[in-house]
Scaffold this active site. Sequence first.
Site, PDB file in Angstrom:
ATOM      1  N   SER A  73      -4.405  30.255 -32.116  1.00  0.00           N
ATOM      2  CA  SER A  73      -5.366  29.190 -31.814  1.00  0.00           C
ATOM      3  C   SER A  73      -6.801  29.713 -31.811  1.00  0.00           C
ATOM      4  O   SER A  73      -7.728  28.984 -31.520  1.00  0.00           O
ATOM      5  CB  SER A  73      -5.059  28.595 -30.437  1.00  0.00           C
ATOM      6  OG  SER A  73      -5.311  29.573 -29.437  1.00  0.00           O
ATOM      7  N   TYR A 131      -5.041  22.967 -22.794  1.00  0.00           N
ATOM      8  CA  TYR A 131      -5.067  24.126 -21.894  1.00  0.00           C
ATOM      9  C   TYR A 131      -6.380  24.876 -21.857  1.00  0.00           C
ATOM     10  O   TYR A 131      -6.560  25.760 -21.032  1.00  0.00           O
ATOM     11  CB  TYR A 131      -3.906  25.086 -22.217  1.00  0.00           C
ATOM     12  CG  TYR A 131      -4.080  25.883 -23.487  1.00  0.00           C
ATOM     13  CD1 TYR A 131      -3.811  25.323 -24.717  1.00  0.00           C
ATOM     14  CD2 TYR A 131      -4.538  27.198 -23.446  1.00  0.00           C
ATOM     15  CE1 TYR A 131      -3.977  26.043 -25.879  1.00  0.00           C
ATOM     16  CE2 TYR A 131      -4.704  27.932 -24.611  1.00  0.00           C
ATOM     17  CZ  TYR A 131      -4.414  27.344 -25.819  1.00  0.00           C
ATOM     18  OH  TYR A 131      -4.593  28.058 -26.970  1.00  0.00           O
ATOM     19  N   ASP A 139       2.217  40.122 -25.408  1.00  0.00           N
ATOM     20  CA  ASP A 139       2.979  40.178 -24.155  1.00  0.00           C
ATOM     21  C   ASP A 139       2.200  39.617 -22.954  1.00  0.00           C
ATOM     22  O   ASP A 139       2.698  39.592 -21.845  1.00  0.00           O
ATOM     23  CB  ASP A 139       3.427  41.615 -23.862  1.00  0.00           C
ATOM     24  CG  ASP A 139       2.240  42.550 -23.696  1.00  0.00           C
ATOM     25  OD1 ASP A 139       1.087  42.085 -23.843  1.00  0.00           O
ATOM     26  OD2 ASP A 139       2.465  43.746 -23.440  1.00  0.00           O
ATOM     27  N   ASP A 145     -32.295   8.054  -2.519  1.00  0.00           N
ATOM     28  CA  ASP A 145     -31.871   7.826  -3.910  1.00  0.00           C
ATOM     29  C   ASP A 145     -32.531   6.551  -4.439  1.00  0.00           C
ATOM     30  O   ASP A 145     -31.871   5.534  -4.647  1.00  0.00           O
ATOM     31  CB  ASP A 145     -30.329   7.711  -3.910  1.00  0.00           C
ATOM     32  CG  ASP A 145     -29.747   7.527  -5.307  1.00  0.00           C
ATOM     33  OD1 ASP A 145     -30.449   7.798  -6.290  1.00  0.00           O
ATOM     34  OD2 ASP A 145     -28.575   7.097  -5.391  1.00  0.00           O
TER      35      ASP A 145
HETATM   36  C1  SPV Z   1     -24.821   8.703  -8.258  1.00  0.00           C
HETATM   37  O1  SPV Z   1     -23.947   9.589  -8.111  1.00  0.00           O
HETATM   38  O2  SPV Z   1     -26.013   8.907  -8.073  1.00  0.00           O
HETATM   39  C2  SPV Z   1     -24.429   7.380  -8.725  1.00  0.00           C
HETATM   40  C3  SPV Z   1     -23.075   6.894  -8.438  1.00  0.00           C
HETATM   41  O3  SPV Z   1     -25.257   6.710  -9.266  1.00  0.00           O
HETATM   42  S1  SPV Z   1     -23.149   5.944  -7.010  1.00  0.00           S
HETATM   43  O4  SPV Z   1     -23.672   6.786  -5.939  1.00  0.00           O
HETATM   44  O5  SPV Z   1     -21.808   5.495  -6.715  1.00  0.00           O
HETATM   45  O6  SPV Z   1     -24.037   4.823  -7.256  1.00  0.00           O
HETATM   46 MG    MG Z   2     -27.206   7.379  -9.124  1.00  0.00          MG
END
Ligand code: SPV
Ligand code: MG
Length: 430
Positions: free
Chosen positions: A4, A38, A86, A200
């Site tokens: 492979s 794998y 082996d 966020d």
């Molecule tokens: C992130 O990981 O920032 C996402 C996914 O956007 S969530 O937090 O579920 O929105």
């Molecule tokens: Mg996000």
Amino acid sequence: MSVSTDILHYGHIRIMQKAAALGELTVGILTDNVICQYRRPSLVPFEERWQMIKALGFVSRVIEKDTLSYRPIIEQYHPDIIVHGDEWKTGSKAKLRWEVIRLLEQMGGELIEFPYTKDENINALERDVFRRYAIPEIRRGMLRRLLKLKASVRVLEAHSGLTGLVAENAKVHMCNGEEREFDAMWISSLCDSSSRGKPDIELVDWSSRIDRINEIMEVTTKPIIVDGDTGGLTEHFVYNVQTLERLGVSAVIIEDKTGLKKNSLFGTEVKQTQADPENFGEKIRLAKHALKTSDFMIFARIESLILEQGMEDALMRAGIYVNAGADGIMIHSRQKSPDEVFEFCGKFRHTYPDIPIVAIPTTYNQIREEELIAHGINIIIHANHLLRSAFPAMTRTAEAILRDGCSGQDAEKYCMPIKEIINFIPVEGE
Ligand code: SPV
Ligand code: MG
């Protein structure tokens, strides 16, 4: 024999010559799909690997080997001898070996194992080949290749060099002999922001996010999917996709929201606005147009279920985004049950049998990969688990130091030895 390898070195030649000295040598070339069962996809495609072995004067015949097991080949060709290095006496291939021994006992035939040549030169050569996975041109196209070769791609979040190394190196040996790893990494906006102590809400700017991506790319080789939030202004997104593409990122996922983005797991508890689908489609269309390669993928993330806009809305948007050129659809949900995601997949698959579907099973996380795959999901992202597991461990340690007045009691029990973390970090040249 079965082969492979992407490159031939004197170790391979030596063992094949020894095999050829025993009789007429037939070499089975593992197909690209089987290799993916794998290890990572081969760097050299099947046809070229086939030509490479066929060109060797001492090889009598080259055949396709499309299962890991030797059973079909033994049953079809009745070999007198199977030759193998082996090294498979232990480790993940030991099960395959026992099957070969049993089958040869039943059908007549013999297993001959030669010592597997491993010296410094070969190790260095193999390291060099492996490092090619980190080259942007190669890494970028790997996600597309994986999607072609595997039923589903398993992805873990990474938000730093260290977490990148965890996602890169985590490996488990399953009882059935399978070795499991993550295929790719997700650079989550939630984890990237949270690890900086920021919310966020698209507050971390693209330059900082790209620095973080670079940090991870520098120490890893697996393909990367970037959480692009809303993608921002279309006029900016068309530039940012080009930067990601140039870096060697494989894909970006953007969500169809507009205005101040909040994390999807808040759902309707906070004010979030879904984008006009035509405008969002246009953002995808223009960004696709700006790309220079066909490797880089743009996925459209649909927030209709998160924002309780209904299945019809989600499906309508999916159609618009696919027509705009999206390479795949991410359908998000924050339900405990996967039912709405599965319903979406069933209906979407009806019209689009081949467009990849991405899922982030954070809330419906009791569902196993096999079931997600059975519903047509091609990319499964474990989106925040390294951050969420590290945070309680860090808090526990900090509190233990405060409580004990020193770090030598409970805190020490929670920490790995310094040596282990030092050894986990690869050192160039060693
Ligand atoms: C992130 O990981 O920032 C996402 C996914 O956007 S969530 O937090 O579920 O929105
Ligand atoms: Mg996000």
